[in-house]
Motif scaffolding. Structure first.
Motif, PDB file in Angstrom:
ATOM      1  N   THR A 125       0.617  -1.173  -0.495  1.00 43.19           N
ATOM      2  CA  THR A 125      -0.162  -0.500  -0.252  1.00 43.19           C
ATOM      3  C   THR A 125       0.781   1.464   0.185  1.00 43.19           C
ATOM      4  O   THR A 125       0.571   2.058  -1.265  1.00 43.19           O
ATOM      5  CB  THR A 125      -0.883   0.234   1.296  1.00 43.19           C
ATOM      6  OG1 THR A 125      -2.176  -1.408   0.647  1.00 43.19           O
ATOM      7  CG2 THR A 125      -1.819   1.635   1.214  1.00 43.19           C
ATOM      8  N   VAL A 176       2.658   1.878  -3.665  1.00 46.88           N
ATOM      9  CA  VAL A 176       1.355   2.152  -4.605  1.00 46.88           C
ATOM     10  C   VAL A 176       0.799   3.527  -4.263  1.00 46.88           C
ATOM     11  O   VAL A 176       1.126   4.369  -5.040  1.00 46.88           O
ATOM     12  CB  VAL A 176      -0.080   1.143  -4.558  1.00 46.88           C
ATOM     13  CG1 VAL A 176      -1.320   2.481  -5.074  1.00 46.88           C
ATOM     14  CG2 VAL A 176       0.787  -0.540  -4.480  1.00 46.88           C
ATOM     15  N   ILE A 177       0.919   4.374  -2.814  1.00 46.34           N
ATOM     16  CA  ILE A 177       0.115   5.858  -2.759  1.00 46.34           C
ATOM     17  C   ILE A 177       2.149   6.186  -2.567  1.00 46.34           C
ATOM     18  O   ILE A 177       1.547   7.540  -3.384  1.00 46.34           O
ATOM     19  CB  ILE A 177      -0.347   5.602  -1.379  1.00 46.34           C
ATOM     20  CG1 ILE A 177      -1.822   4.836  -0.991  1.00 46.34           C
ATOM     21  CG2 ILE A 177      -0.197   7.397  -0.890  1.00 46.34           C
ATOM     22  CD1 ILE A 177      -1.836   5.092   0.334  1.00 46.34           C
ATOM     23  N   SER A 178       2.788   6.312  -2.715  1.00 47.73           N
ATOM     24  CA  SER A 178       4.238   6.289  -3.156  1.00 47.73           C
ATOM     25  C   SER A 178       4.144   6.922  -4.650  1.00 47.73           C
ATOM     26  O   SER A 178       4.963   7.727  -4.871  1.00 47.73           O
ATOM     27  CB  SER A 178       5.405   6.159  -2.515  1.00 47.73           C
ATOM     28  OG  SER A 178       5.452   6.300  -0.980  1.00 47.73           O
ATOM     29  N   THR A 179       3.850   5.474  -5.980  1.00 47.53           N
ATOM     30  CA  THR A 179       4.155   6.278  -6.485  1.00 47.53           C
ATOM     31  C   THR A 179       2.906   7.211  -6.992  1.00 47.53           C
ATOM     32  O   THR A 179       2.753   7.291  -8.365  1.00 47.53           O
ATOM     33  CB  THR A 179       3.637   4.813  -7.461  1.00 47.53           C
ATOM     34  OG1 THR A 179       4.785   3.028  -6.728  1.00 47.53           O
ATOM     35  CG2 THR A 179       3.863   4.793  -8.581  1.00 47.53           C
ATOM     36  N   LEU A 180       1.339   6.997  -6.384  1.00 51.04           N
ATOM     37  CA  LEU A 180       0.882   7.402  -7.014  1.00 51.04           C
ATOM     38  C   LEU A 180       0.899   9.368  -6.778  1.00 51.04           C
ATOM     39  O   LEU A 180      -0.140  10.262  -7.004  1.00 51.04           O
ATOM     40  CB  LEU A 180      -0.464   7.695  -6.997  1.00 51.04           C
ATOM     41  CG  LEU A 180      -0.896   5.888  -7.359  1.00 51.04           C
ATOM     42  CD1 LEU A 180      -1.854   5.489  -7.747  1.00 51.04           C
ATOM     43  CD2 LEU A 180      -0.763   6.004  -8.595  1.00 51.04           C
ATOM     44  N   THR A 181       1.623   9.326  -5.607  1.00 55.18           N
ATOM     45  CA  THR A 181       2.473  10.651  -4.783  1.00 55.18           C
ATOM     46  C   THR A 181       2.751  11.241  -6.036  1.00 55.18           C
ATOM     47  O   THR A 181       2.907  11.855  -6.285  1.00 55.18           O
ATOM     48  CB  THR A 181       1.937  10.949  -3.695  1.00 55.18           C
ATOM     49  OG1 THR A 181       1.163   9.980  -2.718  1.00 55.18           O
ATOM     50  CG2 THR A 181       2.590  11.699  -2.688  1.00 55.18           C
ATOM     51  N   PRO A 182       1.774  13.209  -6.079  1.00 54.75           N
ATOM     52  CA  PRO A 182       2.212  13.682  -7.051  1.00 54.75           C
ATOM     53  C   PRO A 182       4.210  14.623  -6.095  1.00 54.75           C
ATOM     54  O   PRO A 182       4.497  14.654  -7.118  1.00 54.75           O
ATOM     55  CB  PRO A 182       1.396  14.878  -7.237  1.00 54.75           C
ATOM     56  CG  PRO A 182       0.931  14.914  -6.420  1.00 54.75           C
ATOM     57  CD  PRO A 182       0.890  13.346  -5.772  1.00 54.75           C
ATOM     58  N   THR A 192       6.413  13.961  -3.301  1.00 55.16           N
ATOM     59  CA  THR A 192       7.656  13.311  -2.381  1.00 55.16           C
ATOM     60  C   THR A 192       8.457  13.232  -1.816  1.00 55.16           C
ATOM     61  O   THR A 192       9.357  14.205  -2.539  1.00 55.16           O
ATOM     62  CB  THR A 192       7.993  11.790  -3.196  1.00 55.16           C
ATOM     63  OG1 THR A 192       8.804  12.124  -3.932  1.00 55.16           O
ATOM     64  CG2 THR A 192       6.716  10.656  -3.468  1.00 55.16           C
TER      65      THR A 192
END
Length: 183
Positions: A74, A77-83, A85
């Protein structure tokens, strides 16, 4: 095939299709509904946790591994989708801090052997740490307006928390499982 399974799969397929259409037509409404669903699930899980905290459960290493893996995936995935970081180092330290807190949380539950099984039971401290973690997460989100960078750090903290709790529970399980049975 089992009739219940077919009905369950049909419902899941219909909900997924409606969700996909809603995501394409109105992403804002989709995420608002997803947020409401998340709040309902949090409320139900809090109620279940409160009602069952003293009920003992069998400790299963595979379940501990799956729980930690889901938390980690999770976070990925969230890190990948976060614009935006804060970067790998921030994620690592957030995960590490969560792991330390999760390890402490894992020490708050009772782990014991009963009828040849290793079992675990929560107590007031276990419940207190669980509530404090949720309040911390929600409090930071409210105070900061939850910019993407804060969400990024919180998700890695949460992954570390679950991994630490699972690791400590696993090592306590191994210690009890290896001990000879008392006569």
């Amino acid at each position: 095939m089992n009739r219940r399974l077919i009905v369950l799969l049909a419902i899941a397929g219909a909900v997924s299709l409606v969700g996909l259409i809603l995501l394409l037509v109105s992403p804002r409404l989709f995420f608002s509904l997803l947020n409401i669903l998340g709040m309902v699930m949090l409320g139900v899980s809090a109620l279940v946790m409160f009602l069952t905290v003293r009920k003992s459960k069998t400790v299963k290493p595979l379940a501990l591994a799956i729980t930690a893996s889901v938390g980690f995936l999770t976070a990925v995935v969230i890190s990948t989708l976060t614009p935006v970081t804060p970067g790998f180092l921030a994620a690592f330290f957030s995960f590490f801090l969560g792991f330390i807190v999760g390890g402490g949380w894992g020490l708050t539950s009772e782990v014991f052997r009963e009828a040849g099984e290793v079992r675990s039971r929560g107590n007031a401290w276990y419940l207190l740490v669980w509530v404090a973690t949720i309040l911390l997460n929600q409090g930071i989100a409210l105070l900061t307006g939850r910019p993407p960078a804060v969400g990024f750090l919180l998700v890695w903290f949460g992954a570390g928390l679950v991994a630490g709790q699972s690791a400590v529970t696993y090592f306590r399980y191994r210690k009890l499982a290896a001990a000879p049975l008392a006569k």
